[in-house]
Design a protein around this motif. Sequence first.
Motif, PDB file in Angstrom:
ATOM      1  N   ASP A  27      80.406   5.767   1.967  1.00 17.43           N
ATOM      2  CA  ASP A  27      81.246   5.919   0.779  1.00 17.43           C
ATOM      3  C   ASP A  27      81.212   7.382   0.331  1.00 17.43           C
ATOM      4  O   ASP A  27      80.375   8.178   0.786  1.00 17.43           O
ATOM      5  CB  ASP A  27      80.801   4.969  -0.334  1.00 17.43           C
ATOM      6  N   GLN A  57      80.333   8.904  -2.384  1.00 22.44           N
ATOM      7  CA  GLN A  57      79.123   9.378  -3.049  1.00 22.44           C
ATOM      8  C   GLN A  57      78.028   9.679  -2.031  1.00 22.44           C
ATOM      9  O   GLN A  57      77.342  10.699  -2.117  1.00 22.44           O
ATOM     10  CB  GLN A  57      78.641   8.342  -4.063  1.00 22.44           C
ATOM     11  N   THR A  58      77.890   8.783  -1.045  1.00 18.73           N
ATOM     12  CA  THR A  58      76.874   8.999  -0.004  1.00 18.73           C
ATOM     13  C   THR A  58      77.238  10.201   0.854  1.00 18.73           C
ATOM     14  O   THR A  58      76.370  11.013   1.207  1.00 18.73           O
ATOM     15  CB  THR A  58      76.740   7.742   0.876  1.00 18.73           C
ATOM     16  N   GLU A  59      78.511  10.342   1.194  1.00 15.84           N
ATOM     17  CA  GLU A  59      78.929  11.474   2.017  1.00 15.84           C
ATOM     18  C   GLU A  59      78.722  12.796   1.278  1.00 15.84           C
ATOM     19  O   GLU A  59      78.339  13.809   1.884  1.00 15.84           O
ATOM     20  CB  GLU A  59      80.386  11.322   2.439  1.00 15.84           C
TER      21      GLU A  59
END
Length: 304
Positions: free
Chosen positions: A175, A177-179
């Motif tokens: 997602d 945010q994780t990326e």
Amino acid sequence: MAEIHALQQLEQKLNQVILGKPEAVRLALCCLLSEGHLLIEDLPGLGKTTLAHALALSLGLQYKRVQFTNDMLPGDLLGQSIFLRDTHEFQFKPGAIFSQILLADEINRASPRTQSALLEAMEEKQVSIDGLSYGLPKPFFVIATQNPLFHAGTNALPESQLDRFLMRLALGFPDLQTEKLILQQDSGQSRLEGLTPCLNELQLMALQQQVLHVKVSDALMDYLLALVSHSRQQPDCLPLSPRAAKALLRATKAFALLSGRLFATAEDVQQVFPSVAEHRLNPGGARNGQNLSQLLLRQVPCPL
């Protein structure tokens, strides 16, 4: 037990390396505890190789990576007998398959002949060269990655080869945010460098044996068999074999153990069923885009 605590620590460490994919990490560990082999299918650059390398480092096991190409020969993987002029004898030189964790990277770029060289090793834990059999190290765990079949230079794995993989996973895109976190942490230093072993091979093999003793009730066994039997009545998918049923049972027990339990539940079956069954039900992954394993889960009532 100390091994269970170490296993939970291992899962936490892997989640610090493979960001935003806790389900895939748990299923990969489940496959390892089940003494199966893992196939990861996805686009390049999504962390398939990183997951394999992280597993090897955190377990302290011997690890080798083989890049499969279309000109690769079975002997490049298995090894070959070399004639020694001094002694006038043949000496076997082991190939990369003689390791505890083997990463078969982009396995579907190799020819069917080379792909089939893995069949005996994955099933029998040995290889046969020039009429002699050589045992592989224990534990022996194959993690293979493959690119989607629409990529140039790929050869589809035959159903018999797919069936040797206990699970197939897809990591997918992180997602946003994780990326963003991945990009912020990109300092040129790999997150793999901080990994230290949480389990040794003896502890791992003890856990693999403990999986066998996880209790499965008669009602849960009936539910598992109902899923397998229902697949054999469907016109639009391949039926699940007894080998697939054994793989599903073993994975269910391993998932329960990862959850800290010595008994399995229907939820354990449902969690592992897509990864164990989908590549067997739908090898090409192109039957109108349907997820056949999820369809079976919806059609078969859970009595528990």
